[in-house]
Motif scaffolding. Structure first.
Motif, PDB file in Angstrom:
ATOM      1  N   ASP A 177       0.835  -1.223   0.000  1.00  0.00           N
ATOM      2  CA  ASP A 177       0.000   0.000   0.000  1.00  0.00           C
ATOM      3  C   ASP A 177       0.850   1.244   0.000  1.00  0.00           C
ATOM      4  O   ASP A 177       0.698   2.141  -0.815  1.00  0.00           O
ATOM      5  N   ILE A 178       1.727   1.296   1.003  1.00  0.00           N
ATOM      6  CA  ILE A 178       2.488   2.521   1.238  1.00  0.00           C
ATOM      7  C   ILE A 178       3.412   2.812   0.070  1.00  0.00           C
ATOM      8  O   ILE A 178       3.545   3.952  -0.363  1.00  0.00           O
ATOM      9  N   SER A 179       4.003   1.753  -0.475  1.00  0.00           N
ATOM     10  CA  SER A 179       4.899   1.984  -1.600  1.00  0.00           C
ATOM     11  C   SER A 179       4.106   2.510  -2.809  1.00  0.00           C
ATOM     12  O   SER A 179       4.577   3.393  -3.521  1.00  0.00           O
ATOM     13  N   SER A 180       2.880   2.014  -3.022  1.00  0.00           N
ATOM     14  CA  SER A 180       2.143   2.524  -4.186  1.00  0.00           C
ATOM     15  C   SER A 180       1.673   3.958  -3.935  1.00  0.00           C
ATOM     16  O   SER A 180       1.634   4.767  -4.863  1.00  0.00           O
ATOM     17  N   ILE A 181       1.358   4.289  -2.684  1.00  0.00           N
ATOM     18  CA  ILE A 181       0.984   5.676  -2.360  1.00  0.00           C
ATOM     19  C   ILE A 181       2.170   6.607  -2.643  1.00  0.00           C
ATOM     20  O   ILE A 181       2.037   7.652  -3.278  1.00  0.00           O
ATOM     21  N   ILE A 182       3.339   6.196  -2.187  1.00  0.00           N
ATOM     22  CA  ILE A 182       4.534   7.036  -2.352  1.00  0.00           C
ATOM     23  C   ILE A 182       4.883   7.186  -3.833  1.00  0.00           C
ATOM     24  O   ILE A 182       5.159   8.273  -4.317  1.00  0.00           O
ATOM     25  N   LYS A 183       4.819   6.068  -4.570  1.00  0.00           N
ATOM     26  CA  LYS A 183       5.145   6.120  -6.007  1.00  0.00           C
ATOM     27  C   LYS A 183       4.140   6.992  -6.751  1.00  0.00           C
ATOM     28  O   LYS A 183       4.526   7.803  -7.592  1.00  0.00           O
ATOM     29  N   SER A 184       2.843   6.842  -6.417  1.00  0.00           N
ATOM     30  CA  SER A 184       1.837   7.574  -7.194  1.00  0.00           C
ATOM     31  C   SER A 184       1.888   9.069  -6.895  1.00  0.00           C
ATOM     32  O   SER A 184       1.461   9.881  -7.702  1.00  0.00           O
ATOM     33  N   THR A 185       2.422   9.447  -5.729  1.00  0.00           N
ATOM     34  CA  THR A 185       2.513  10.877  -5.427  1.00  0.00           C
ATOM     35  C   THR A 185       3.902  11.431  -5.753  1.00  0.00           C
ATOM     36  O   THR A 185       4.196  12.583  -5.450  1.00  0.00           O
ATOM     37  N   GLN A 186       4.768  10.578  -6.356  1.00  0.00           N
ATOM     38  CA  GLN A 186       6.074  11.040  -6.835  1.00  0.00           C
ATOM     39  C   GLN A 186       6.962  11.623  -5.743  1.00  0.00           C
ATOM     40  O   GLN A 186       7.711  12.558  -5.981  1.00  0.00           O
ATOM     41  N   LYS A 187       6.838  11.070  -4.530  1.00  0.00           N
ATOM     42  CA  LYS A 187       7.698  11.549  -3.446  1.00  0.00           C
ATOM     43  C   LYS A 187       9.080  10.924  -3.575  1.00  0.00           C
ATOM     44  O   LYS A 187       9.208   9.804  -4.066  1.00  0.00           O
ATOM     45  N   THR A 188      10.070  11.638  -3.059  1.00  0.00           N
ATOM     46  CA  THR A 188      11.382  11.022  -2.882  1.00  0.00           C
ATOM     47  C   THR A 188      11.343  10.371  -1.504  1.00  0.00           C
ATOM     48  O   THR A 188      10.931  11.007  -0.541  1.00  0.00           O
ATOM     49  N   ALA A 189      11.720   9.104  -1.430  1.00  0.00           N
ATOM     50  CA  ALA A 189      11.599   8.414  -0.143  1.00  0.00           C
ATOM     51  C   ALA A 189      12.883   7.672   0.199  1.00  0.00           C
ATOM     52  O   ALA A 189      13.561   7.136  -0.677  1.00  0.00           O
ATOM     53  N   ILE A 190      13.207   7.690   1.504  1.00  0.00           N
ATOM     54  CA  ILE A 190      14.355   6.928   2.008  1.00  0.00           C
ATOM     55  C   ILE A 190      13.814   6.004   3.087  1.00  0.00           C
ATOM     56  O   ILE A 190      13.316   6.471   4.117  1.00  0.00           O
ATOM     57  N   LEU A 191      13.907   4.718   2.847  1.00  0.00           N
ATOM     58  CA  LEU A 191      13.384   3.728   3.784  1.00  0.00           C
ATOM     59  C   LEU A 191      14.522   2.983   4.458  1.00  0.00           C
ATOM     60  O   LEU A 191      15.367   2.396   3.794  1.00  0.00           O
ATOM     61  N   ILE A 192      14.536   3.027   5.782  1.00  0.00           N
ATOM     62  CA  ILE A 192      15.485   2.222   6.546  1.00  0.00           C
ATOM     63  C   ILE A 192      14.803   0.907   6.875  1.00  0.00           C
ATOM     64  O   ILE A 192      13.649   0.904   7.300  1.00  0.00           O
ATOM     65  N   THR A 193      15.516  -0.179   6.677  1.00  0.00           N
ATOM     66  CA  THR A 193      14.941  -1.467   7.063  1.00  0.00           C
ATOM     67  C   THR A 193      16.073  -2.438   7.361  1.00  0.00           C
ATOM     68  O   THR A 193      17.182  -2.272   6.864  1.00  0.00           O
TER      69      THR A 193
END
Ligand code: ADP
Ligand code: MG
Length: 255
Positions: A177-193
């Motif tokens: 979900d979250i990844s598709s939300i971020i992709k569809s809103t064209q955000k730059t994202a940094i995920l720590i995991t």
């Protein structure tokens, strides 16, 4: 075009009564606009420290961090920071929690409320606006925390192990979900995991850090040909295990 984020030779030490702990040493990388980076590395290698530096909560001892070409301390860029725990307040409803950031920034008005309303609806929380956080599942709470973060319209999103408190199945679907939300809103994202599969399932590039002090070990570009492939679909692709082995080897190899 200028990168969204530039990290040049950043080092950071913590100082305490026991002495100095070098947490990060000479970290450099960039993130383009709209790019999704994942950062992996052993526990204690400085991943959270790195996000705190990117967010401006901490200041590097050496090196510099630029956002849209401007030093982080002077940047007017809007940064969203999401932590491992959702930090929802039990004394507020889900709507009340989602409103919190806007309220603090004095941006809560009729139109921003209407937008929140729509976002909660889009993310499957429409009928839970008046519910208390404890009435929601872990995945729903994490989505509510994401709505609160996205409501401030950040153009850089920093995510510090946001899924690690969720059970495995919820984690897969919330991550999707979250990844598709971020992709569809064209955000730059940094995920720590610390979950390699998670990193490979969402990222355009995976940044691998060494154990403490965290140094840059490798950067692995991840591509499945189809830009629109979500994390769950990526996991089913034959390339997935190839990337997994590549990242795994980098993490194991201590030269
Ligand atoms: P990670 O998120 O990769 O697990 P952290 O960035 O939280 O790692 O921590 C990196 C290192 O810095 C760890 O060894 C940790 O013990 C140390 N550290 C973190 N916060 C502090 C602090 N406030 N004071 C002293 N040492 C700290
Ligand atoms: Mg951490």
């Amino acid at each position: 075009m200028k990168p969204k984020l530039e990290v040049h030779g950043v080092s950071y030490s913590y100082h305490s009564l026991e002495g100095e702990t070098l947490a990060l040493s000479d970290i450099s990388f960039t993130a383009d606009n709209g790019e999704f980076l994942a950062i992996v590395g052993p526990s204690g290698c400085g991943k959270s420290t790195l996000l705190s530096l990117l967010s401006g909560l901490l200041t590097p001892d050496t090196g510099e961090i630029l956002i849209d070409g401007v030093p982080q301390s002077d940047s007017r860029s809007n940064i969203g920071y999401m932590l491992q725990r959702d930090h929802l307040f039990e004394w507020r409803t889900i709507m009340g929690n989602a409103e919190l950031g806007l309220e603090i920034q004095r941006k809560l008005d009729g139109s921003s409320k209407e937008k929140l309303h729509q976002m909660l609806h889009t993310y499957g929380l429409g009928s839970f606006e008046q519910a208390k956080p404890s009435e929601l599942s872990g995945g729903m709470r994490q989505r509510a925390a994401l709505v609160r973060t996205l409501a401030l319209e950040p153009d850089l999103l920093l995510l510090d192990e946001p899924f690690s408190a969720l059970d495995y199945q919820t984690r897969l679907s919330v991550c999707d979900d979250i990844s598709s939300i971020i992709k569809s809103t064209q955000k730059t994202a940094i995920l720590i995991t610390h979950d390699l599969s998670e990193a490979i399932s969402v990222a355009d590039r995976v940044i691998i850090l060494t154990s403490r002090p965290g140094r840059l070990k490798a950067i692995v570009p991840v591509s499945f040909g189809d830009e629109n492939l979500g994390p769950l679909m990526r996991r089913n692709m034959p390339e997935f295990s190839v990337y997994f082995n590549q990242v795994w080897k980098e993490l194991q190899n201590h030269d």
